[in-house]
Design a protein around this motif. Structure first.
Motif: not given
Ligand SMILES: [Zn+2]
Ligand SMILES: [Zn+2]
Length: 499
Positions: A24, A26, A56, A77, A179, A181
């Motif tokens: 996960h 980004h 995303h 995602e 996740d 970023h």
């Molecule tokens: Zn995410």
């Protein structure tokens, strides 16, 4: 009864290789701070083996980038219009349809597999309402750890959801992801697969089948299941905990290694949590226990015993004793079973019942070789602590609805308390009791008047019925006529008296 068999999705006695990665991530392709190449480099620097970039609602092509030694697997995602779903090993860009079941179905048929993300995100910890997680079908797992959520609203953990889903839905896998970023949380959480070989296909297969564990720093070296035993060896755990149904802690062991024998385990599955220094952890996937105690309990739960009550003209002569011409002619119930372990030996307990003059009469036999040690602290009627003595508890569902019932507690001295859990009938029942002693047993008789309750008693009328015996000598134990699961206050599981 054959032996307990464990079904673990991860078993390091199978040939395989450990491979670590984050699912996960980004990048600037969606709302990430860094471009894909920078993120790939930073994960390669950690020594990871694989990486899924999961922007995303976009599925970029990374084939022109330097993988820096990582196996790059496509991810996405699904974000817009609803709670987020990771499409792991994405092949196509699945549209973010508001109906998330449609999304999951499309992921399964055309793309990768589905993981429900950060369920406890948002201020109300409700990115995924639990009912939705229960209702959605055919997803592979959920995030049980999401590092990004450490700095956003809600909880980064999803263990509460996982434990409920495992108990109520079935086997779904727990994933731990960054996740990420930006670079700040790169390397906070990862998944370690036991894969057949070092290829993208083998990694995806291992993840889909649960042949992996989730980690924030504890390394599992070995996880073996053999017959009824689980053996876990870690590199750096200080404590290892076995967790059962609904998150129940079953066992804990200090040190880096655990051997747990499931043959006395009441849970139908277990999972293992490894605790290291600081906040380092590892979570295994659930291991199912087939042919174990929980299966026997489930069979008992489904069984629902019936006892036929004889109708007699003349009421029993209440002496408390089980030996008299009337009771001698009546068939006893089956023996009671231990509440905690249906295979365990228990003191013999049974009852007999007759119906006379709109009264239910019970004669209850409680084998007890240590009569001088009976606990009888309660010395008045109506005392809610009656159950804390050597006692029996009778549960009577007069309308046989599985909802309303009376509870009558009686100790070995004959004191009783009656509570109504019957929405129609708040008055306690009219009860008479008498206790006695026989050789190696305490016995009691009870009459319960059912007159004036607005009931009719056609032949074959049924009551919901349950009896518990509480023994307070030595280890406190309970034995049951009907196995009722977690609580005696579960009238839907009571047995049946037919009069
Ligand atoms: Zn995410
Ligand atoms: Zn998300």
């Amino acid at each position: 009864m054959s032996n307990t068999i464990l079904k673990s999705p991860l078993n390091t006695t199978d040939s395989g290789t450990w491979l670590r990665g984050n699912l996960h991530t980004h990048t600037t392709i969606s709302d990430g701070a860094e471009n894909p190449q920078t993120m790939i480099q930073s994960y390669a620097d950690l020594g990871h083996d694989f990486l899924f970039i999961s922007d995303h609602d976009s599925l970029a092509d990374y084939s022109n980038l330097d993988p820096c030694g990582l196996i790059l697997i496509k991810g996405n995602e699904v974000t817009a219009s609803g709670p987020h779903i990771l499409d792991v090993g994405a092949k196509v860009l699945v549209p973010a349809t508001p109906d998330r079941q449609t999304v999951i179905n499309q992921i399964n048929t055309e793309s990768g597999f589905a993981v429900l993300n950060h369920p406890n995100n948002t201020f109300s910890q409700n990115h995924y309402p639990y009912e939705l997680m229960l209702e959605l079908k055919d997803y592979t797992g959920i995030e049980i750890f999401n590092a990004k959520a450490l700095s956003s609203a809600g909880s980064h953990l999803g263990l509460n959801r996982w434990d409920r889903l495992l108990a109520e839905k079935g086997m779904v896998w727990g994933f731990a992801n960054d996740d990420s970023h930006d670079l700040s949380i790169v390397g906070s959480a990862w998944n370690v697969v036991w894969a057949k070989d070092k290829s993208g296909d083998a990694i995806l297969e291992a993840l889909k089948n649960g042949s992996f564990y989730a980690s924030t720093g504890v390394e599992i070296i070995q996880l073996e299941v053999k017959n009824s035993k689980v053996h876990v060896v870690t590199a750096n755990a200080d404590k290892i905990i076995v967790v059962g149904k609904y998150g129940k802690r079953l066992f804990e062991s200090n040190g880096h290694e655990l051997i747990f024998d499931t043959s006395e385990c009441l849970s139908p599955y277990l999972r293992i949590e490894c605790y290291g220094s600081g906040e380092k952890m590892a979570w295994t996937q659930p291991i199912q226990i087939a042919n174990g105690l929980s299966n026997i309990l489930q069979d008992n739960l489904n069984e629902n015993p019936t006892y036929s009550v004889s109708r007699v003209e003349i009421e029993p002569n209440m002496t408390g004793k089980t030996v008299d011409p009337l009771w001698d002619s009546i068939q006893p119930s089956r023996d009671f079973m231990s509440a905690s372990n249906p295979k365990a030996q228990t003191m013999q307990t049974n009852f007999k019942a007759v119906f006379a003059q709109e009264k239910l009469f019970l004669s209850i036999y409680c084998e007890e070789p240590e009569l001088d040690k009976l606990r009888m602290n309660v010395k008045d009627n109506g005392n809610p602590k009656t159950w804390t003595d050597d006692s029996v508890e009778i549960f009577l569902d007069l309308d046989h609805t599985g909802k309303d019932y009376f509870q009558i507690m009686l100790n070995a001295a004959g004191y009783y308390a009656c509570s109504s859990f019957d929405s129609k009938r708040k008055e306690p029942l009219i009860i008479k009791t008498k206790v006695a002693r026989e050789e190696n047993a305490w016995t009691l008789e009870i009459s319960i008047s059912l007159a004036n309750l607005g009931l009719h008693f056609p032949l074959g009328k049924e009551f919901g019925f349950h009896i518990v015996r509480n023994r307070k000598i030595g280890l406190f134990t309970s034995s049951l006529w009907t196995y009722v699961g977690e609580s005696n206050h579960s009238p839907r599981f009571y047995g049946t008296l037919t009069i």
